[in-house]
Design a protein around this motif. Sequence first.
Motif, PDB file in Angstrom:
ATOM      1  N   ALA A   2     101.491 -64.665  44.750  1.00 56.55           N
ATOM      2  CA  ALA A   2     101.227 -64.074  43.435  1.00 56.55           C
ATOM      3  C   ALA A   2     100.086 -63.059  43.520  1.00 56.55           C
ATOM      4  O   ALA A   2     100.140 -61.993  42.888  1.00 56.55           O
ATOM      5  CB  ALA A   2     100.902 -65.160  42.421  1.00 56.55           C
ATOM      6  N   THR A   3      99.066 -63.365  44.312  1.00 51.41           N
ATOM      7  CA  THR A   3      97.954 -62.421  44.460  1.00 51.41           C
ATOM      8  C   THR A   3      98.398 -61.173  45.230  1.00 51.41           C
ATOM      9  O   THR A   3      97.927 -60.068  44.956  1.00 51.41           O
ATOM     10  CB  THR A   3      96.751 -63.068  45.181  1.00 51.41           C
ATOM     11  N   ILE A   4      99.322 -61.356  46.164  1.00 51.04           N
ATOM     12  CA  ILE A   4      99.859 -60.209  46.902  1.00 51.04           C
ATOM     13  C   ILE A   4     100.648 -59.301  45.968  1.00 51.04           C
ATOM     14  O   ILE A   4     100.507 -58.070  45.989  1.00 51.04           O
ATOM     15  CB  ILE A   4     100.720 -60.697  48.084  1.00 51.04           C
ATOM     16  N   ILE A  26      93.541 -46.885  48.665  1.00 50.57           N
ATOM     17  CA  ILE A  26      94.943 -47.211  48.974  1.00 50.57           C
ATOM     18  C   ILE A  26      95.056 -47.660  50.435  1.00 50.57           C
ATOM     19  O   ILE A  26      95.739 -48.638  50.746  1.00 50.57           O
ATOM     20  CB  ILE A  26      95.863 -45.996  48.703  1.00 50.57           C
ATOM     21  N   LYS A  27      94.386 -46.943  51.320  1.00 49.73           N
ATOM     22  CA  LYS A  27      94.410 -47.298  52.748  1.00 49.73           C
ATOM     23  C   LYS A  27      93.833 -48.696  52.966  1.00 49.73           C
ATOM     24  O   LYS A  27      94.394 -49.510  53.702  1.00 49.73           O
ATOM     25  CB  LYS A  27      93.621 -46.281  53.557  1.00 49.73           C
ATOM     26  N   SER A  28      92.721 -48.982  52.309  1.00 49.71           N
ATOM     27  CA  SER A  28      92.102 -50.302  52.457  1.00 49.71           C
ATOM     28  C   SER A  28      93.002 -51.403  51.908  1.00 49.71           C
ATOM     29  O   SER A  28      93.126 -52.475  52.503  1.00 49.71           O
ATOM     30  CB  SER A  28      90.752 -50.324  51.731  1.00 49.71           C
ATOM     31  N   SER A  29      93.643 -51.123  50.775  1.00 51.40           N
ATOM     32  CA  SER A  29      94.546 -52.114  50.184  1.00 51.40           C
ATOM     33  C   SER A  29      95.762 -52.338  51.071  1.00 51.40           C
ATOM     34  O   SER A  29      96.199 -53.481  51.276  1.00 51.40           O
ATOM     35  CB  SER A  29      94.995 -51.654  48.792  1.00 51.40           C
ATOM     36  N   TYR A  30      96.303 -51.238  51.609  1.00 49.92           N
ATOM     37  CA  TYR A  30      97.456 -51.346  52.512  1.00 49.92           C
ATOM     38  C   TYR A  30      97.116 -52.211  53.721  1.00 49.92           C
ATOM     39  O   TYR A  30      97.883 -53.102  54.108  1.00 49.92           O
ATOM     40  CB  TYR A  30      97.878 -49.943  52.965  1.00 49.92           C
ATOM     41  N   GLU A  31      95.969 -51.969  54.336  1.00 52.13           N
ATOM     42  CA  GLU A  31      95.568 -52.747  55.518  1.00 52.13           C
ATOM     43  C   GLU A  31      95.326 -54.212  55.164  1.00 52.13           C
ATOM     44  O   GLU A  31      95.656 -55.113  55.940  1.00 52.13           O
ATOM     45  CB  GLU A  31      94.316 -52.117  56.144  1.00 52.13           C
ATOM     46  N   SER A  32      94.746 -54.447  53.988  1.00 55.07           N
ATOM     47  CA  SER A  32      94.524 -55.816  53.516  1.00 55.07           C
ATOM     48  C   SER A  32      95.850 -56.539  53.306  1.00 55.07           C
ATOM     49  O   SER A  32      96.033 -57.681  53.748  1.00 55.07           O
ATOM     50  CB  SER A  32      93.730 -55.775  52.206  1.00 55.07           C
ATOM     51  N   LYS A  46      87.680 -54.266  44.072  1.00 54.47           N
ATOM     52  CA  LYS A  46      88.971 -54.809  43.633  1.00 54.47           C
ATOM     53  C   LYS A  46      89.753 -55.377  44.821  1.00 54.47           C
ATOM     54  O   LYS A  46      90.363 -56.451  44.710  1.00 54.47           O
ATOM     55  CB  LYS A  46      89.788 -53.719  42.951  1.00 54.47           C
ATOM     56  N   ILE A  47      89.724 -54.683  45.957  1.00 53.86           N
ATOM     57  CA  ILE A  47      90.435 -55.177  47.147  1.00 53.86           C
ATOM     58  C   ILE A  47      89.772 -56.452  47.655  1.00 53.86           C
ATOM     59  O   ILE A  47      90.447 -57.423  48.035  1.00 53.86           O
ATOM     60  CB  ILE A  47      90.457 -54.113  48.266  1.00 53.86           C
ATOM     61  N   LYS A  48      88.463 -56.460  47.635  1.00 53.10           N
ATOM     62  CA  LYS A  48      87.725 -57.656  48.038  1.00 53.10           C
ATOM     63  C   LYS A  48      88.083 -58.830  47.132  1.00 53.10           C
ATOM     64  O   LYS A  48      88.250 -59.971  47.596  1.00 53.10           O
ATOM     65  CB  LYS A  48      86.222 -57.379  47.977  1.00 53.10           C
ATOM     66  N   GLU A  49      88.241 -58.550  45.845  1.00 59.17           N
ATOM     67  CA  GLU A  49      88.601 -59.604  44.874  1.00 59.17           C
ATOM     68  C   GLU A  49      89.983 -60.171  45.180  1.00 59.17           C
ATOM     69  O   GLU A  49      90.200 -61.385  45.121  1.00 59.17           O
ATOM     70  CB  GLU A  49      88.575 -58.999  43.474  1.00 59.17           C
ATOM     71  N   PHE A  50      90.937 -59.295  45.532  1.00 53.53           N
ATOM     72  CA  PHE A  50      92.286 -59.769  45.884  1.00 53.53           C
ATOM     73  C   PHE A  50      92.245 -60.650  47.130  1.00 53.53           C
ATOM     74  O   PHE A  50      92.917 -61.688  47.196  1.00 53.53           O
ATOM     75  CB  PHE A  50      93.221 -58.583  46.123  1.00 53.53           C
ATOM     76  N   PHE A  95      87.751 -42.902  55.556  1.00 58.68           N
ATOM     77  CA  PHE A  95      86.758 -43.902  55.943  1.00 58.68           C
ATOM     78  C   PHE A  95      86.705 -44.992  54.879  1.00 58.68           C
ATOM     79  O   PHE A  95      87.210 -44.842  53.776  1.00 58.68           O
ATOM     80  CB  PHE A  95      85.378 -43.249  56.105  1.00 58.68           C
ATOM     81  N   GLY A  96      86.050 -46.070  55.243  1.00 60.39           N
ATOM     82  CA  GLY A  96      85.917 -47.188  54.301  1.00 60.39           C
ATOM     83  C   GLY A  96      86.794 -48.343  54.720  1.00 60.39           C
ATOM     84  O   GLY A  96      87.776 -48.176  55.438  1.00 60.39           O
ATOM     85  N   ASN A  97      86.443 -49.508  54.306  1.00 59.60           N
ATOM     86  CA  ASN A  97      87.263 -50.688  54.574  1.00 59.60           C
ATOM     87  C   ASN A  97      87.363 -51.495  53.293  1.00 59.60           C
ATOM     88  O   ASN A  97      86.786 -51.130  52.266  1.00 59.60           O
ATOM     89  CB  ASN A  97      86.671 -51.530  55.712  1.00 59.60           C
ATOM     90  N   LYS A  98      88.118 -52.594  53.352  1.00 62.00           N
ATOM     91  CA  LYS A  98      88.380 -53.344  52.128  1.00 62.00           C
ATOM     92  C   LYS A  98      87.107 -53.850  51.467  1.00 62.00           C
ATOM     93  O   LYS A  98      87.055 -54.029  50.250  1.00 62.00           O
ATOM     94  CB  LYS A  98      89.340 -54.503  52.400  1.00 62.00           C
ATOM     95  N   ASN A  99      86.061 -54.073  52.246  1.00 63.08           N
ATOM     96  CA  ASN A  99      84.797 -54.539  51.668  1.00 63.08           C
ATOM     97  C   ASN A  99      84.067 -53.448  50.877  1.00 63.08           C
ATOM     98  O   ASN A  99      83.124 -53.712  50.160  1.00 63.08           O
ATOM     99  CB  ASN A  99      83.884 -55.080  52.771  1.00 63.08           C
TER     100      ASN A  99
END
Length: 476
Positions: free
Chosen positions: A367-369, A393-399, A344-348, A336-340
């Motif tokens: 560069a950010t990717i 990791i899942k949230s970052s992957y989806e982002s 850190k994922i939100k910052e990217f 569960f969870g999302n990038k928000n």
Amino acid sequence: MEFYNTLSNKLEKFLPLEKNKVKMYVCGPTVYNYIHLGNARPIIVFDILARYFKYKNYEVEFVQNFTDIDDKIINRANEEKLSCEEITKKYIDGFFEDVKKLNILSDVKRPKVTENIYEIIETIKKLIDNGFAYEKDGDVYFEVKKYSEYGKLSNQKVDELEAGARIDISKIKRNPLDFVLWKSKKENEPSYESPWGKGRPGWHIECSTMSQKYLGDTFDIHGGGQDLIFPHHENEIAQSKCAYHGNFANYWLHNGFVQIDGDKMSKSTGNFFLLREILEKFSGNVIRFFMVSTHYRKPINFSFEALKDTRKTLENVINAMKKFEDAINLTKENLFGNKNSFEKIKEFDEKFVLAMDEDMNTPQALATIFEQIKYTNKLLTKFEDRKDVICEIKSSYESLKNKIENVLGIKLESEKKFEKSSELTDKLIDLLLEVRKDARIEKNFKLSDKIRDSLKNLGIEIKDAKDGSTSYNFKE
């Protein structure tokens, strides 16, 4: 969001005419040949822009035309002893075959000039009625001096343009700068009925008419290559404002040239590679990645070595994303969870948006990717016994997947099949050139010439240097 507006020569905040909606027109190809890599750059650039607007929840109306009646088309038809319709169908079909491999959005309106002759004639009639155009012996011209803002887009003065203009020997035009809106019929040319007799439209009036028909008197963005600023886009502005009295386009965006050894890639000079030639050796994903690695307004120097380097970088990205995906799939628990949920994922994501908002700075967005991939790789080292980490990791992957595939338009597919095919082609050509070199040393010029001519028939032109070395290029 800010764009560099060619009309004002400065960065401007983007303010759409309608909230959360953008209307965009981009000049499309003249279909007398397959598109080359230089033609592909604006196709990719403005596809990414449309994708980014959608990423930010804008509704996008995107129009890109086909010029399917033109001197170049008529000349090609005569050369190939085909009709103009047969020529344009061949190359429009070829266009769709090529851009499909570039993963271009499918919801772009692509009107043809020949489907809009009535509307073009109506635009010309308006210009005559409004006092900005005149007819002479079946030709119709726009009278440049009647439009006081002519030269504003290209930052040129009418007096200086007149001083440098070639004197029109025929004396038909009132001024050497006046440009044609309607051309009277010539022998063995397609023609259409009009109030001024049979003929066909000039190049510039086509885009003015089609943009107005599909987007209105005023729309948000007009795009194209830098080579179109003058005279094409300058003339479009003059026609559209004088016919319809709208603002025409509020923002003018122009991409830089694709160059080969510092010179612009151009069909007219023969200094070009067809997109389909390159797509035989490299995927559309590599070509897109190559394009986004340079800011759209800057020139980009093409070489096959640069594409090979791009492919290696893209393969690294794809491999990293595959590792993230595998780690997620190995986890049996519900995630569960999302990038928000993860700062850190939100910052990217915010850094990515900041880069794209700054005149579509795709190199900075990339560069950010890369930074986010590096961060996610570090998470992989400790995910096994921590559920919160695998969720991140899942949230970052989806982002990452959303930004890479949906905004940059790069599919996360393996490049190995293209790499192997490319390496094999290079090795086979090198082998043939080595055999040819030995044949020349042995003065077996019959075999040497046969290899050269056979390669040429396959679209590979070779060039012998004074030092005895031989290079090759893929040509039409």
